[in-house]
Motif scaffolding. Structure first.
Motif, PDB file in Angstrom:
ATOM      1  N   GLY A 124      33.112   5.607 -26.585  1.00 56.96           N
ATOM      2  CA  GLY A 124      33.054   5.486 -28.032  1.00 56.96           C
ATOM      3  C   GLY A 124      32.342   4.226 -28.484  1.00 56.96           C
ATOM      4  O   GLY A 124      31.670   4.219 -29.524  1.00 56.96           O
ATOM      5  N   TYR A 125      32.478   3.158 -27.708  1.00 59.81           N
ATOM      6  CA  TYR A 125      31.728   1.924 -27.991  1.00 59.81           C
ATOM      7  C   TYR A 125      30.264   2.077 -27.607  1.00 59.81           C
ATOM      8  O   TYR A 125      29.359   1.741 -28.379  1.00 59.81           O
ATOM      9  CB  TYR A 125      32.340   0.747 -27.233  1.00 59.81           C
ATOM     10  N   ILE A 126      30.047   2.568 -26.412  1.00 62.08           N
ATOM     11  CA  ILE A 126      28.681   2.664 -25.896  1.00 62.08           C
ATOM     12  C   ILE A 126      27.825   3.539 -26.797  1.00 62.08           C
ATOM     13  O   ILE A 126      26.668   3.207 -27.081  1.00 62.08           O
ATOM     14  CB  ILE A 126      28.712   3.199 -24.454  1.00 62.08           C
ATOM     15  N   ASP A 127      28.396   4.645 -27.280  1.00 65.52           N
ATOM     16  CA  ASP A 127      27.628   5.559 -28.137  1.00 65.52           C
ATOM     17  C   ASP A 127      27.218   4.908 -29.450  1.00 65.52           C
ATOM     18  O   ASP A 127      26.164   5.249 -30.011  1.00 65.52           O
ATOM     19  CB  ASP A 127      28.448   6.816 -28.427  1.00 65.52           C
ATOM     20  N   ARG A 128      28.022   3.969 -29.944  1.00 66.68           N
ATOM     21  CA  ARG A 128      27.730   3.343 -31.236  1.00 66.68           C
ATOM     22  C   ARG A 128      26.759   2.168 -31.111  1.00 66.68           C
ATOM     23  O   ARG A 128      26.223   1.705 -32.128  1.00 66.68           O
ATOM     24  CB  ARG A 128      29.029   2.849 -31.892  1.00 66.68           C
ATOM     25  N   LEU A 129      26.547   1.683 -29.903  1.00 69.92           N
ATOM     26  CA  LEU A 129      25.720   0.492 -29.719  1.00 69.92           C
ATOM     27  C   LEU A 129      24.242   0.838 -29.643  1.00 69.92           C
ATOM     28  O   LEU A 129      23.861   1.846 -29.050  1.00 69.92           O
ATOM     29  CB  LEU A 129      26.127  -0.243 -28.435  1.00 69.92           C
ATOM     30  N   PRO A 130      23.383  -0.018 -30.197  1.00 69.36           N
ATOM     31  CA  PRO A 130      21.945   0.209 -30.080  1.00 69.36           C
ATOM     32  C   PRO A 130      21.434  -0.186 -28.697  1.00 69.36           C
ATOM     33  O   PRO A 130      22.110  -0.879 -27.933  1.00 69.36           O
ATOM     34  CB  PRO A 130      21.359  -0.705 -31.162  1.00 69.36           C
ATOM     35  N   SER A 131      20.236   0.253 -28.382  1.00 71.20           N
ATOM     36  CA  SER A 131      19.595  -0.119 -27.122  1.00 71.20           C
ATOM     37  C   SER A 131      19.482  -1.639 -27.022  1.00 71.20           C
ATOM     38  O   SER A 131      19.233  -2.324 -28.018  1.00 71.20           O
ATOM     39  CB  SER A 131      18.199   0.506 -27.058  1.00 71.20           C
ATOM     40  N   GLY A 132      19.669  -2.156 -25.806  1.00 64.43           N
ATOM     41  CA  GLY A 132      19.610  -3.600 -25.601  1.00 64.43           C
ATOM     42  C   GLY A 132      20.952  -4.292 -25.737  1.00 64.43           C
ATOM     43  O   GLY A 132      21.044  -5.499 -25.506  1.00 64.43           O
ATOM     44  N   SER A 133      21.977  -3.531 -26.093  1.00 64.12           N
ATOM     45  CA  SER A 133      23.326  -4.092 -26.209  1.00 64.12           C
ATOM     46  C   SER A 133      23.972  -4.214 -24.826  1.00 64.12           C
ATOM     47  O   SER A 133      23.498  -3.644 -23.843  1.00 64.12           O
ATOM     48  CB  SER A 133      24.198  -3.215 -27.107  1.00 64.12           C
ATOM     49  N   TYR A 134      25.072  -4.956 -24.782  1.00 60.63           N
ATOM     50  CA  TYR A 134      25.769  -5.189 -23.516  1.00 60.63           C
ATOM     51  C   TYR A 134      27.255  -4.867 -23.663  1.00 60.63           C
ATOM     52  O   TYR A 134      27.836  -5.018 -24.744  1.00 60.63           O
ATOM     53  CB  TYR A 134      25.647  -6.655 -23.095  1.00 60.63           C
ATOM     54  N   VAL A 135      27.851  -4.448 -22.548  1.00 61.70           N
ATOM     55  CA  VAL A 135      29.297  -4.280 -22.454  1.00 61.70           C
ATOM     56  C   VAL A 135      29.796  -5.176 -21.331  1.00 61.70           C
ATOM     57  O   VAL A 135      29.262  -5.138 -20.212  1.00 61.70           O
ATOM     58  CB  VAL A 135      29.688  -2.820 -22.174  1.00 61.70           C
ATOM     59  N   VAL A 136      30.780  -6.003 -21.635  1.00 63.41           N
ATOM     60  CA  VAL A 136      31.443  -6.840 -20.634  1.00 63.41           C
ATOM     61  C   VAL A 136      32.791  -6.200 -20.339  1.00 63.41           C
ATOM     62  O   VAL A 136      33.562  -5.915 -21.260  1.00 63.41           O
ATOM     63  CB  VAL A 136      31.653  -8.280 -21.149  1.00 63.41           C
ATOM     64  N   LEU A 137      33.058  -5.964 -19.050  1.00 61.33           N
ATOM     65  CA  LEU A 137      34.301  -5.309 -18.660  1.00 61.33           C
ATOM     66  C   LEU A 137      34.973  -6.086 -17.535  1.00 61.33           C
ATOM     67  O   LEU A 137      34.319  -6.470 -16.562  1.00 61.33           O
ATOM     68  CB  LEU A 137      34.014  -3.875 -18.189  1.00 61.33           C
ATOM     69  N   ALA A 138      36.256  -6.342 -17.677  1.00 59.91           N
ATOM     70  CA  ALA A 138      37.085  -6.854 -16.582  1.00 59.91           C
ATOM     71  C   ALA A 138      38.348  -6.017 -16.546  1.00 59.91           C
ATOM     72  O   ALA A 138      38.929  -5.713 -17.595  1.00 59.91           O
ATOM     73  CB  ALA A 138      37.419  -8.326 -16.756  1.00 59.91           C
ATOM     74  N   HIS A 139      38.764  -5.638 -15.345  1.00 58.23           N
ATOM     75  CA  HIS A 139      39.844  -4.670 -15.200  1.00 58.23           C
ATOM     76  C   HIS A 139      40.642  -4.964 -13.939  1.00 58.23           C
ATOM     77  O   HIS A 139      40.089  -5.354 -12.914  1.00 58.23           O
ATOM     78  CB  HIS A 139      39.241  -3.263 -15.119  1.00 58.23           C
ATOM     79  N   ALA A 140      41.955  -4.747 -14.007  1.00 60.13           N
ATOM     80  CA  ALA A 140      42.824  -4.884 -12.834  1.00 60.13           C
ATOM     81  C   ALA A 140      42.412  -3.871 -11.775  1.00 60.13           C
ATOM     82  O   ALA A 140      42.103  -2.714 -12.081  1.00 60.13           O
ATOM     83  CB  ALA A 140      44.270  -4.676 -13.241  1.00 60.13           C
ATOM     84  N   TYR A 141      42.430  -4.299 -10.513  1.00 57.97           N
ATOM     85  CA  TYR A 141      41.774  -3.561  -9.426  1.00 57.97           C
ATOM     86  C   TYR A 141      42.757  -3.207  -8.314  1.00 57.97           C
ATOM     87  O   TYR A 141      43.526  -4.059  -7.851  1.00 57.97           O
ATOM     88  CB  TYR A 141      40.651  -4.446  -8.877  1.00 57.97           C
ATOM     89  N   ASP A 142      42.717  -1.950  -7.904  1.00 53.05           N
ATOM     90  CA  ASP A 142      43.438  -1.495  -6.721  1.00 53.05           C
ATOM     91  C   ASP A 142      42.424  -1.332  -5.589  1.00 53.05           C
ATOM     92  O   ASP A 142      41.633  -0.391  -5.590  1.00 53.05           O
ATOM     93  CB  ASP A 142      44.118  -0.154  -7.007  1.00 53.05           C
ATOM     94  N   PRO A 143      42.398  -2.254  -4.620  1.00 51.98           N
ATOM     95  CA  PRO A 143      41.367  -2.229  -3.579  1.00 51.98           C
ATOM     96  C   PRO A 143      41.542  -1.125  -2.546  1.00 51.98           C
ATOM     97  O   PRO A 143      40.656  -0.921  -1.708  1.00 51.98           O
ATOM     98  CB  PRO A 143      41.491  -3.604  -2.927  1.00 51.98           C
ATOM     99  N   GLU A 144      42.645  -0.400  -2.566  1.00 49.44           N
ATOM    100  CA  GLU A 144      42.893   0.715  -1.640  1.00 49.44           C
ATOM    101  C   GLU A 144      42.838   0.300  -0.171  1.00 49.44           C
ATOM    102  O   GLU A 144      42.527   1.117   0.695  1.00 49.44           O
ATOM    103  CB  GLU A 144      41.882   1.850  -1.879  1.00 49.44           C
TER     104      GLU A 144
END
Length: 270
Positions: free
Chosen positions: A177-197
């Motif tokens: 929903g964020y990505i679709d609203r953003l114009p070309s050249g925009s950025y998304v920063v993501l940090a997420h809790a990780y299960d390394p398996e």
């Protein structure tokens, strides 16, 4: 800056808050005894959680500085505002470009109260009450519509947000929903809790994170986290442990395995 019609938020000092617990893990002062009690129980079972909190905080500063300085981004939408600390997003951004605009969006009452007080005299920075889980409502907020020009690149920051969204709430669709609203050249920063398996995320750690009074999020695999950035171009070094994303210098001490339990990335919309 905030809407003067917005009512004062209610803050319950007897109920722990994720934002205040994180503040306590960082050694901050904006928390109550109930938050410190949760922090102490977490640290008793996993002492390196304090180091991980600082790793996440440092990652946020580095990626924000990179985008403002090297990426030339002039507009930021931070969907993960915590309590005021050193090197807040707007401080990092506006040190590189005083004319840059930052909009914070959150719903935690104490974060709203502190944020609005902090930013009362900053005309290029705004704080709105909005739930990141509803990107359409967030983008339709009057302050966002007024202050962010969606014909120009925007950096959207999701550090430690999506991990609080259950699979039933469809986290991938929220990011889309964020990505679709953003114009070309925009950025998304993501940090997420990780299960390394690989066995390092033990049942005990899972209990610490998911069964505390407030719940500290859902841990997901690398492939799951990476799928949230589908359609975007990953900036080197890609999706890595937050402490490995272009660190400011060499590591001088060995890391605890707990410090590997958060992944971060920066991705560009082509």
């Amino acid at each position: 800056m905030s809407d003067p019609q917005t009512p004062a938020p209610f803050i319950d000092p007897n109920r722990p808050s994720v934002a205040r617990i994180f503040n306590a893990l960082l050694g901050g002062k904006d928390n109550y005894q109930v938050d410190r009690d949760v922090r102490d129980r977490l640290l008793q079972r996993a002492p390196a959680l304090g180091d991980l909190a600082w790793d996440v905080r440092s990652f946020a500063g580095r990626v924000t500085r990179f985008l403002a300085r090297d990426g030339g981004v002039r507009q930021f939408l931070d969907c993960a505002p915590g309590l005021p600390n050193t090197e807040n997003t707007h401080e990092v951004v506006q040190r590189q470009n005083p004319e840059a605009t930052v909009v914070y969006a959150g719903i935690d009452p104490i974060v709203l109260a502190h944020g609005r007080a902090l930013l009362a005299e900053n005309e290029r920075t705004h704080f709105i009450e909005a739930d990141f889980r509803s990107p359409d409502q967030l983008f339709d907020h009057p302050t966002v519509r007024k202050c962010l020009d969606l014909s120009e690149p925007v950096a959207v920051i999701h550090i430690g947000t999506i991990q609080y969204v259950s699979d039933a709430r469809r986290p991938a669709e929220i990011l889309a929903g964020y990505i679709d609203r953003l114009p070309s050249g925009s950025y998304v920063v993501l940090a997420h809790a990780y299960d390394p398996e690989d066995g390092s995320f033990t049942p005990e750690l899972r209990e610490i994170y998911q069964d505390s009074e407030v719940g500290l999020g859902h841990f997901r695999t690398r492939s799951e986290i990476l799928s949230y950035l589908d359609g975007l171009e990953l900036i080197e070094p890609g999706l890595v442990a937050v402490s490995d994303w272009w660190p400011d210098g060499p590591r001088i001490k060995a890391q605890d395995p707990v410090q590997r339990l958060a992944l971060g990335a920066v991705a560009r919309k082509p």
